[in-house]
Scaffold this active site. Sequence first.
Site, PDB file in Angstrom:
ATOM      1  N   HIS A  29      -3.978   5.474   0.481  1.00  0.00           N
ATOM      2  CA  HIS A  29      -3.702   5.011  -0.698  1.00  0.00           C
ATOM      3  C   HIS A  29      -3.862   5.031  -1.720  1.00  0.00           C
ATOM      4  O   HIS A  29      -4.206   6.447  -1.847  1.00  0.00           O
ATOM      5  CB  HIS A  29      -5.093   3.564  -0.560  1.00  0.00           C
ATOM      6  CG  HIS A  29      -4.756   2.663   0.014  1.00  0.00           C
ATOM      7  ND1 HIS A  29      -4.480   1.154   0.668  1.00  0.00           N
ATOM      8  CD2 HIS A  29      -5.841   2.666   1.472  1.00  0.00           C
ATOM      9  CE1 HIS A  29      -4.526   0.427   1.596  1.00  0.00           C
ATOM     10  NE2 HIS A  29      -5.262   0.961   1.608  1.00  0.00           N
ATOM     11  N   ASP A  71       0.854  -1.269  -0.017  1.00  0.00           N
ATOM     12  CA  ASP A  71       0.232  -0.029   0.314  1.00  0.00           C
ATOM     13  C   ASP A  71       0.686   0.668   0.493  1.00  0.00           C
ATOM     14  O   ASP A  71       1.630   0.631   1.137  1.00  0.00           O
ATOM     15  CB  ASP A  71      -1.137   0.158   1.021  1.00  0.00           C
ATOM     16  CG  ASP A  71      -1.763  -1.274   1.293  1.00  0.00           C
ATOM     17  OD1 ASP A  71      -1.967  -2.010  -0.012  1.00  0.00           O
ATOM     18  OD2 ASP A  71      -2.207  -1.511   2.392  1.00  0.00           O
TER      19      ASP A  71
END
Length: 690
Positions: free
Chosen positions: A401, A184
């Site tokens: 993200h 991520d």
Amino acid sequence: MAEFEVEETPHNDSELLKITPLGAGQEVGRSCHLLEFKEKKIMLDCGIHPGISGLAGLPYIDFTEPEKIDLLLVTHFHLDHAGGLPWFLQKTTFKGRVFMTHATKAIYRWLLSDYIKVSNISTEDQLYTEADLEDSMARIETINFHEEKMVGGIKFWCYHAGHVLGAAMFMIQIAGVRVLYTGDYSREEDRHLMAAEIPAVRPDVLITEATYGTHIHEPREEREARFTNTVQDIVNRGGRCLIPVFALGRAQELLLILDDYWANHPELHDIPIYYASSLAKKCMAVYQTYSNAMNQKIQKQLNISNPFQFKHISNLKGMEHFDDVGPSVVMASPGMMQSGLSRELFESWCNDRRNGVIVAGYCVEGTLAKHILSEPEEVVSMSGQKIPLKLSVDYISFSAHADYKQCSEFVRAMKPPHVVLVHGEANEMNRLKLALNREYEDDPEPIQIHNPKNTESVQLYFKGEKMAKVMGELATTKPKHGDKLSGILVKRNFNYHILAPSDLSAHTNLTMSTLTQRQSVTFTASLSLLKYYLHQLSDDVVVLPLSNGREGLRVFGAVTVVKEQNMLLLEWTANPVNDMYADSVLAIVLRVDTDPQARKIPVQRIAKPDLNREFRERLEVMLEGMFGEESFKDPTSSGPDQINLEVDGFEIHINTKTRVVTCAGDENVAEMLEESIRRLYTTIMPVETV
């Protein structure tokens, strides 16, 4: 950069690179990917699915053999990336090495300990215990950002990924082929974390998250303003504001925002803000310890005062310490409200219209946080009762993200031949794949986008050029074009080196040894008879004077033959050439000893044969057969090493010593004769010693 083979059929299996999602393939949760190349296996992350409990929430480990995995790299501490690690390390046959960053290891310990305590499942369904978690810590090794490590020929290093404290992107290199796994990541700097780095090295394959598909985040300033205004609206109407968060990660960002907002709004000072986490103090200690992994802004603040010592926020250990009277703001874990304090507060507050919940992070399918975003009229409590949902629900994503814009820019900066999308719901991932394909369809350097499902492998073929480095004594003299280089080729992992034998101990763990071979064979003939036949094999046969009346021969300067009673002893120093010499000598020995015809040579002939004379005689026979007896000129005109012929009016001169043929009128005849003479010579004459 490794050379990419476009053909679908590989030249051989060693060129196959296989990437298999064991989790997070067209889903979000239980991130786990298996990388296989050159008989090396690397596992990337080992998480659990937040919406599924027990063994069913683990990655599909059954599709691999843990004992054959060489290396496990963990990108960050979130449960969907590291939550399955204690189980994998303690409950499977995995024997490899595990790496994560220092901050990730420190937070992993406390975050998973909290997960074990708040999990609302029976003891028999728990994946692991506190003791398993503690034991797993001893097996985890740490890596610094940009530090290169080598494990069994696998080279790897990591970059800052943003997202959460300690999050890393791993670059893995095997036999010249590079794979970048982002985990991520976020390319946007926030209040305390730096943006993900752009690696200077171009990968051959990029494995990247597709969490938000083609969505684009709203600007940070607008998002923060919407968040603080929503919080203020809820408390101004006399309600309680619940912000479900994970103990570490986005929680620290939201705490910084709220503390700053309260400081600038004195009218809110009477309304308490609680950070409800048993890890609060430990979390803050970790954040202060690893401040060097945060952005420059926060590091400068730390030089003046600690921004994580909040003036308007109090720690709340549990419901028994909470005086629930009047408006308040509570940040409680876990972030998706599957269980724990955030779930308790939600069930207690959800039937009051004045109250509100702000979902501030990404929600996985199957969790309560995801369910309430669809605004149902009622929800099911942990005890199974239906509760009316009357509080307000707002979704303001602070999830760190990459969105479509960040993902697209990152792919363009890296320009890998292949992109593998993971960590995204199927629909979002398909939209992202289509968008990236449209973006690069007219690009001169095409990029292939892959979005495999769980347990489906992406198979790519790479053919790297093999290069050997010359080291040690051989490298002291600069070679010229056409020079022959002789040495020992040493392969270490996937690197090749050429060394002189004397340099082996200096540059490798190898040493030079000399192996002497001895072979005894039955032999009843005389040594002089054997010598006669060995002279036909080699012109290098020397008689050795030995003690005790024994006789011996030295053949090819390498093989010693000693005659004993009814036996011969062969001895030589082992190497490929000497072994070949020994086999030839042994063949002669066995023939002389076993073939009755070989012993029928008169005693007076058992001397060194005159092979030069025999060669000349047989050459004359060959020439007579080719050109006739009349072609020979007067023998008196020929010397001891000369044969003169006249064929079709051309004079041919043959030197039997040098085997050179001259024919002034026809070069083709000369070349043909030289080749015939060469073959005859190699048939008759013994082998020349190398």
